[in-house]
Design a protein around this motif. Structure first.
Motif, PDB file in Angstrom:
ATOM      1  N   ALA A  96     -26.881  -3.293  17.522  1.00  0.00           N
ATOM      2  CA  ALA A  96     -25.608  -2.258  17.628  1.00  0.00           C
ATOM      3  C   ALA A  96     -25.905  -0.903  17.156  1.00  0.00           C
ATOM      4  O   ALA A  96     -24.992  -0.075  17.666  1.00  0.00           O
ATOM      5  N   HIS A  97     -26.820  -0.832  16.490  1.00  0.00           N
ATOM      6  CA  HIS A  97     -27.120   0.707  15.813  1.00  0.00           C
ATOM      7  C   HIS A  97     -28.514   1.201  16.597  1.00  0.00           C
ATOM      8  O   HIS A  97     -29.292   1.779  15.947  1.00  0.00           O
ATOM      9  N   GLY A  98     -28.505   0.836  17.870  1.00  0.00           N
ATOM     10  CA  GLY A  98     -29.644   1.459  18.662  1.00  0.00           C
ATOM     11  C   GLY A  98     -30.949   0.861  18.782  1.00  0.00           C
ATOM     12  O   GLY A  98     -31.895   1.221  19.056  1.00  0.00           O
ATOM     13  N   GLY A  99     -30.832  -0.510  17.988  1.00  0.00           N
ATOM     14  CA  GLY A  99     -32.350  -1.294  17.986  1.00  0.00           C
ATOM     15  C   GLY A  99     -32.747  -1.792  19.418  1.00  0.00           C
ATOM     16  O   GLY A  99     -31.880  -1.809  20.389  1.00  0.00           O
ATOM     17  N   LYS A 100     -33.912  -2.104  19.516  1.00  0.00           N
ATOM     18  CA  LYS A 100     -34.388  -2.825  20.816  1.00  0.00           C
ATOM     19  C   LYS A 100     -35.240  -4.129  20.520  1.00  0.00           C
ATOM     20  O   LYS A 100     -35.850  -4.194  19.655  1.00  0.00           O
ATOM     21  N   GLU A 101     -34.897  -4.906  21.269  1.00  0.00           N
ATOM     22  CA  GLU A 101     -35.364  -6.471  21.146  1.00  0.00           C
ATOM     23  C   GLU A 101     -36.881  -6.324  21.593  1.00  0.00           C
ATOM     24  O   GLU A 101     -37.254  -5.772  22.483  1.00  0.00           O
ATOM     25  N   GLU A 102     -37.751  -7.296  20.894  1.00  0.00           N
ATOM     26  CA  GLU A 102     -38.917  -7.302  21.357  1.00  0.00           C
ATOM     27  C   GLU A 102     -39.368  -8.994  20.964  1.00  0.00           C
ATOM     28  O   GLU A 102     -38.393  -9.924  20.886  1.00  0.00           O
ATOM     29  N   ARG A 103     -40.513  -9.253  21.673  1.00  0.00           N
ATOM     30  CA  ARG A 103     -40.822 -10.767  21.409  1.00  0.00           C
ATOM     31  C   ARG A 103     -40.976 -11.178  20.035  1.00  0.00           C
ATOM     32  O   ARG A 103     -41.269 -10.672  19.042  1.00  0.00           O
ATOM     33  N   CYS A 104     -40.773 -12.599  20.092  1.00  0.00           N
ATOM     34  CA  CYS A 104     -41.317 -13.506  18.922  1.00  0.00           C
ATOM     35  C   CYS A 104     -40.231 -13.329  17.524  1.00  0.00           C
ATOM     36  O   CYS A 104     -40.935 -13.307  16.584  1.00  0.00           O
ATOM     37  N   GLY A 105     -39.128 -12.865  17.755  1.00  0.00           N
ATOM     38  CA  GLY A 105     -38.300 -12.489  16.773  1.00  0.00           C
ATOM     39  C   GLY A 105     -38.288 -11.045  16.102  1.00  0.00           C
ATOM     40  O   GLY A 105     -37.841 -10.774  14.914  1.00  0.00           O
ATOM     41  N   TRP A 106     -39.246 -10.279  16.922  1.00  0.00           N
ATOM     42  CA  TRP A 106     -39.298  -8.763  16.411  1.00  0.00           C
ATOM     43  C   TRP A 106     -38.235  -7.756  16.993  1.00  0.00           C
ATOM     44  O   TRP A 106     -37.956  -8.111  18.103  1.00  0.00           O
ATOM     45  N   VAL A 107     -37.771  -7.044  16.339  1.00  0.00           N
ATOM     46  CA  VAL A 107     -36.798  -5.953  16.973  1.00  0.00           C
ATOM     47  C   VAL A 107     -36.955  -4.566  16.290  1.00  0.00           C
ATOM     48  O   VAL A 107     -37.889  -4.547  15.080  1.00  0.00           O
ATOM     49  N   ARG A 108     -36.933  -3.592  17.311  1.00  0.00           N
ATOM     50  CA  ARG A 108     -37.372  -2.242  16.667  1.00  0.00           C
ATOM     51  C   ARG A 108     -36.052  -1.542  16.135  1.00  0.00           C
ATOM     52  O   ARG A 108     -35.139  -1.527  17.135  1.00  0.00           O
ATOM     53  N   ASP A 109     -36.007  -0.809  15.115  1.00  0.00           N
ATOM     54  CA  ASP A 109     -34.618  -0.167  14.680  1.00  0.00           C
ATOM     55  C   ASP A 109     -34.604   1.072  15.396  1.00  0.00           C
ATOM     56  O   ASP A 109     -35.500   1.309  16.021  1.00  0.00           O
ATOM     57  N   ARG A 110     -33.465   2.037  15.252  1.00  0.00           N
ATOM     58  CA  ARG A 110     -33.498   2.978  16.100  1.00  0.00           C
ATOM     59  C   ARG A 110     -34.231   4.359  15.648  1.00  0.00           C
ATOM     60  O   ARG A 110     -34.509   5.353  16.259  1.00  0.00           O
ATOM     61  N   TRP A 111     -34.797   3.770  14.317  1.00  0.00           N
ATOM     62  CA  TRP A 111     -36.062   4.881  13.761  1.00  0.00           C
ATOM     63  C   TRP A 111     -37.324   4.406  14.457  1.00  0.00           C
ATOM     64  O   TRP A 111     -38.268   5.166  13.841  1.00  0.00           O
ATOM     65  N   GLY A 112     -37.552   3.205  14.892  1.00  0.00           N
ATOM     66  CA  GLY A 112     -38.827   2.707  15.357  1.00  0.00           C
ATOM     67  C   GLY A 112     -39.556   1.877  14.380  1.00  0.00           C
ATOM     68  O   GLY A 112     -40.476   1.437  14.776  1.00  0.00           O
TER      69      GLY A 112
END
Length: 162
Positions: A96-112
């Protein structure tokens, strides 16, 4: 208290990031905001230089370093979630705050910044003396984006997903 504190680098939005992070988990708060005492690469006098905060009881620092720096997977922050509801809540907040889904339970937040959103039960599965069951759980995890406790448990127990 630990003598090691992770320091995250930002370009002018350290306070915004820290405020977002402390909204994710209980036992989280902003501890101190240090402002620049003079103009410099990190900003004008009076602007935010460092934000000290705790996230789930872990001390971290957010630094406005004065330029954009890229994060890599070489360093990530892991959130141990109590259950699927917490996995879902934290995951949704990142997205909801600009993050991006990745594999295996990883996510990148909007700051990377790379985050691992992991249910605590995953560690129980992987450290099981039943290596075959642990391997099934690991194989199931490798196929997921957001981790699903029920699917992981079914794999661990050798049951087919319904």
């Amino acid at each position: 208290m630990s003598k090691v504190t992770p320091c995250l680098w930002f370009n002018g939005d350290a306070e915004e990031a820290a405020n977002f992070y402390v909204s994710l988990l209980p036992d989280s708060k902003i501890v101190h905001v240090q402002r620049n005492v003079s103009d410099g690469p990190s900003g004008k006098q009076g602007s935010v230089l460092v934000v000290e905060f705790t996230l789930g009881g872990q001390r971290l620092v957010a630094l406005n370093g004065g330029m954009k720096m890229e994060y890599t997977h070489a360093l990530s922050l892991m959130i141990d979630c109590d259950d699927q509801a917490q996995v879902d809540s934290v995951w949704s907040a990142f997205l909801a705050h600009g993050g991006k889904e990745e594999r295996c339970g990883w996510v990148r937040d909007r700051w990377g910044v790379a985050w691992q959103v992991v249910p605590k039960v995953m560690f129980e599965f992987l450290s099981s003396p039943d290596k075959t069951a642990a391997a099934r759980a690991m194989q199931a995890m490798m196929k997921m984006v957001k981790l699903d406790v029920d699917v992981l448990r079914q794999a661990f127990e050798g049951k087919s997903a319904a």
